[in-house]
Design a protein around this motif. Sequence first.
Motif, PDB file in Angstrom:
ATOM      1  N   TYR A   1      26.968 -46.001  10.334  1.00 31.60           N
ATOM      2  CA  TYR A   1      28.069 -45.182   9.846  1.00 31.60           C
ATOM      3  C   TYR A   1      27.828 -44.780   8.397  1.00 31.60           C
ATOM      4  CZ  TYR A   1      29.293 -49.849   8.217  1.00 31.60           C
ATOM      5  OH  TYR A   1      29.253 -51.103   7.664  1.00 31.60           O
ATOM      6  N   ALA A   2      26.808 -45.331   7.776  1.00 29.48           N
ATOM      7  CA  ALA A   2      26.477 -44.988   6.392  1.00 29.48           C
ATOM      8  C   ALA A   2      25.554 -43.772   6.371  1.00 29.48           C
ATOM      9  CB  ALA A   2      25.789 -46.160   5.704  1.00 29.48           C
ATOM     10  N   PRO A   3      25.719 -42.892   5.409  1.00 26.90           N
ATOM     11  CA  PRO A   3      24.826 -41.727   5.305  1.00 26.90           C
ATOM     12  C   PRO A   3      23.379 -42.170   5.108  1.00 26.90           C
ATOM     13  CG  PRO A   3      26.772 -41.454   3.913  1.00 26.90           C
ATOM     14  CD  PRO A   3      26.775 -42.885   4.381  1.00 26.90           C
ATOM     15  N   ARG A   4      22.464 -41.411   5.653  1.00 28.74           N
ATOM     16  CA  ARG A   4      21.042 -41.700   5.479  1.00 28.74           C
ATOM     17  C   ARG A   4      20.410 -40.638   4.575  1.00 28.74           C
ATOM     18  NH1 ARG A   4      19.647 -45.382   9.553  1.00 28.74           N
ATOM     19  NH2 ARG A   4      20.810 -45.255  11.513  1.00 28.74           N
ATOM     20  N   LYS A   5      19.260 -40.989   4.016  1.00 33.54           N
ATOM     21  CA  LYS A   5      18.499 -40.001   3.269  1.00 33.54           C
ATOM     22  C   LYS A   5      17.919 -38.990   4.257  1.00 33.54           C
ATOM     23  CE  LYS A   5      17.154 -43.264  -0.366  1.00 33.54           C
ATOM     24  NZ  LYS A   5      16.028 -43.948  -1.051  1.00 33.54           N
ATOM     25  N   LEU A   6      17.997 -37.725   3.931  1.00 28.60           N
ATOM     26  CA  LEU A   6      17.514 -36.680   4.833  1.00 28.60           C
ATOM     27  C   LEU A   6      16.021 -36.471   4.655  1.00 28.60           C
ATOM     28  CD1 LEU A   6      20.434 -34.092   4.714  1.00 28.60           C
ATOM     29  CD2 LEU A   6      20.131 -36.137   6.144  1.00 28.60           C
ATOM     30  N   GLU A   7      15.264 -37.539   4.911  1.00 31.90           N
ATOM     31  CA  GLU A   7      13.813 -37.505   4.842  1.00 31.90           C
ATOM     32  C   GLU A   7      13.251 -37.612   6.257  1.00 31.90           C
ATOM     33  OE1 GLU A   7      12.536 -40.585   2.248  1.00 31.90           O
ATOM     34  OE2 GLU A   7      13.658 -39.822   0.509  1.00 31.90           O
ATOM     35  N   SER A   8      12.250 -36.823   6.550  1.00 31.18           N
ATOM     36  CA  SER A   8      11.738 -36.693   7.909  1.00 31.18           C
ATOM     37  C   SER A   8      11.419 -38.025   8.572  1.00 31.18           C
ATOM     38  CB  SER A   8      10.496 -35.798   7.916  1.00 31.18           C
ATOM     39  OG  SER A   8      10.821 -34.500   7.483  1.00 31.18           O
ATOM     40  N   CYS A   9      10.685 -38.882   7.875  1.00 31.78           N
ATOM     41  CA  CYS A   9      10.240 -40.135   8.482  1.00 31.78           C
ATOM     42  C   CYS A   9      11.396 -41.110   8.699  1.00 31.78           C
ATOM     43  CB  CYS A   9       9.153 -40.767   7.631  1.00 31.78           C
ATOM     44  SG  CYS A   9       7.637 -39.757   7.551  1.00 31.78           S
ATOM     45  N   ILE A  10      12.402 -41.046   7.850  1.00 32.57           N
ATOM     46  CA  ILE A  10      13.590 -41.875   8.047  1.00 32.57           C
ATOM     47  C   ILE A  10      14.382 -41.357   9.232  1.00 32.57           C
ATOM     48  CG2 ILE A  10      15.853 -42.454   7.061  1.00 32.57           C
ATOM     49  CD1 ILE A  10      14.505 -42.675   4.358  1.00 32.57           C
TER      50      ILE A  10
ATOM     51  N   THR B   1       5.967 -30.522  12.877  1.00 29.77           N
ATOM     52  CA  THR B   1       4.825 -31.323  13.335  1.00 29.77           C
ATOM     53  C   THR B   1       3.806 -31.573  12.228  1.00 29.77           C
ATOM     54  OG1 THR B   1       3.723 -29.301  14.101  1.00 29.77           O
ATOM     55  CG2 THR B   1       5.062 -30.513  15.704  1.00 29.77           C
ATOM     56  N   ASN B   2       3.988 -30.939  11.101  1.00 33.22           N
ATOM     57  CA  ASN B   2       3.039 -31.119   9.997  1.00 33.22           C
ATOM     58  C   ASN B   2       3.325 -32.376   9.179  1.00 33.22           C
ATOM     59  OD1 ASN B   2       1.654 -28.688  10.546  1.00 33.22           O
ATOM     60  ND2 ASN B   2       3.215 -27.505   9.436  1.00 33.22           N
ATOM     61  N   THR B   3       4.472 -32.991   9.410  1.00 29.09           N
ATOM     62  CA  THR B   3       4.832 -34.194   8.659  1.00 29.09           C
ATOM     63  C   THR B   3       4.281 -35.429   9.351  1.00 29.09           C
ATOM     64  OG1 THR B   3       6.873 -33.154   7.880  1.00 29.09           O
ATOM     65  CG2 THR B   3       6.734 -35.559   7.734  1.00 29.09           C
ATOM     66  N   LEU B   4       3.506 -36.218   8.637  1.00 24.97           N
ATOM     67  CA  LEU B   4       2.944 -37.452   9.183  1.00 24.97           C
ATOM     68  C   LEU B   4       3.700 -38.639   8.612  1.00 24.97           C
ATOM     69  CD1 LEU B   4      -0.883 -36.676   8.949  1.00 24.97           C
ATOM     70  CD2 LEU B   4       0.644 -36.421  10.931  1.00 24.97           C
ATOM     71  N   CYS B   5       4.065 -39.582   9.488  1.00 30.44           N
ATOM     72  CA  CYS B   5       4.830 -40.743   9.055  1.00 30.44           C
ATOM     73  C   CYS B   5       4.055 -42.027   9.285  1.00 30.44           C
ATOM     74  CB  CYS B   5       6.163 -40.821   9.819  1.00 30.44           C
ATOM     75  SG  CYS B   5       7.241 -39.410   9.543  1.00 30.44           S
ATOM     76  N   ASN B   6       4.232 -42.956   8.398  1.00 29.00           N
ATOM     77  CA  ASN B   6       3.656 -44.282   8.562  1.00 29.00           C
ATOM     78  C   ASN B   6       4.325 -44.967   9.743  1.00 29.00           C
ATOM     79  OD1 ASN B   6       3.092 -47.108   8.304  1.00 29.00           O
ATOM     80  ND2 ASN B   6       2.496 -46.730   6.168  1.00 29.00           N
ATOM     81  N   LYS B   7       3.562 -45.620  10.590  1.00 24.65           N
ATOM     82  CA  LYS B   7       4.123 -46.287  11.758  1.00 24.65           C
ATOM     83  C   LYS B   7       5.091 -47.402  11.383  1.00 24.65           C
ATOM     84  CE  LYS B   7       0.276 -45.322  14.905  1.00 24.65           C
ATOM     85  NZ  LYS B   7      -0.748 -45.911  15.805  1.00 24.65           N
ATOM     86  N   ASN B   8       4.950 -47.889  10.177  1.00 20.62           N
ATOM     87  CA  ASN B   8       5.831 -48.971   9.735  1.00 20.62           C
ATOM     88  C   ASN B   8       7.133 -48.470   9.116  1.00 20.62           C
ATOM     89  OD1 ASN B   8       3.965 -50.991  10.478  1.00 20.62           O
ATOM     90  ND2 ASN B   8       2.829 -50.661   8.573  1.00 20.62           N
ATOM     91  N   THR B   9       7.292 -47.135   9.066  1.00 19.05           N
ATOM     92  CA  THR B   9       8.511 -46.581   8.503  1.00 19.05           C
ATOM     93  C   THR B   9       9.693 -46.879   9.414  1.00 19.05           C
ATOM     94  OG1 THR B   9       7.298 -44.773   7.471  1.00 19.05           O
ATOM     95  CG2 THR B   9       9.678 -44.489   7.717  1.00 19.05           C
ATOM     96  N   HIS B  10      10.759 -47.383   8.841  1.00 19.62           N
ATOM     97  CA  HIS B  10      11.950 -47.698   9.620  1.00 19.62           C
ATOM     98  C   HIS B  10      13.113 -46.853   9.136  1.00 19.62           C
ATOM     99  CE1 HIS B  10       9.998 -51.092  11.536  1.00 19.62           C
ATOM    100  NE2 HIS B  10       9.601 -51.500  10.345  1.00 19.62           N
TER     101      HIS B  10
END
Length: 362
Positions: free
Chosen positions: A290-299, A324-333
């Motif tokens: 219910y808390a706002p999140r950062k509007l970052e692709s990987c998040i 599709t050009n954004t790459l995220c770390n697999k450990n990103t939660h």
Amino acid sequence: MEWYQMQRDVIITLQKWTELVVGFVILAVLGLLYVPAYHSAQGPYLGLGETPSPAEPLSGSRLVATVAQLPGWTYNTSRDVRNYIHPGNVTSILSPLAICSPPPYLLIIICSAVANHKARMAIRNTWANKNNLDLSYNSTVKVAFLLGQSDNDTLNNFVVKESLRYNDIMQESFLDTYNNLTLKSIMMLKWVTSNCEETKFVMKTDDDMFVNILLLMKTLQARKQPDNILLGSLICNARPISDPKNKWYMPKYMYPEKVYPNYLSEDVYITGLCAKRAKIHPVNHPGFSYAPRKLESCILRNAITTHKISAFNMYTIWNKLNNTNTLCNKNTHADKQVVGLSRNGRNVGYYMVKRRAINRCA
């Protein structure tokens, strides 16, 4: 009645809806209680019909007149759920039956205010885009909006036209006000059990929530025990607000206990009181918040729901998730923002919890 909100999402297997319905009928005499996460009040508090006052005064010799009563749900207002849902009658004004033919695996129902056409359009054009759902999920995911009625006939007529065009609106005859949000949820249960009983999962959310359907489906399909799910953002040890000046004031005649049962940030009445009576235990999942999140692709890619999203930001998130050009770390939660559930924190006035009990759910 829907008591106040920090609203957000809840997933439950459909076969458990019946148990919840039994639960809320048994608990009807306790009153309609909802702690929603709805983003804004929808107009003045409105009563739903008066009944004679009980013979005995509240709290022994103390007169009920000395107790601050809740606008719209005063001491004399009936809180018997059956007076409002009429279990044996069809009460829908608009009913999109086609969404349950064939029955979807997941039915997402979005609570929306009558006037929130812009928010509904943003959702239809982004995460609930029908063409995308049909292509990606082969009709196994369906989305509908749940509304009450307005006292503005122009708005009501506009909703009828909207329904004819999109066929995704279910509407009931109660006034669509902030204090009636629990009625909205109960009407949703009634509609689903009456018209879509073969649906496996039902999700309830709001029109300021972005739902990552891809991640949600993966989460549901990965569960080893999919039959007893009441899933969302779990709230524990919350205490009713006793300050009459507070927006979320909860008088003793509405709820006499000191602490609410554990519930999902969706609501106390259904996921707390009714679930407890039905012996269904709400479960926390970090993907819901219910808390706002950062509007970052990987998040965003690791979040099932994102709260307090404007119509404009619906498109922003949608574009980020489809880049599709954004790459995220697999450990990103998913972004895990610590939210203090105390009257001194950023959620001042919502409810109180014991500081030592924060994040320590039974």
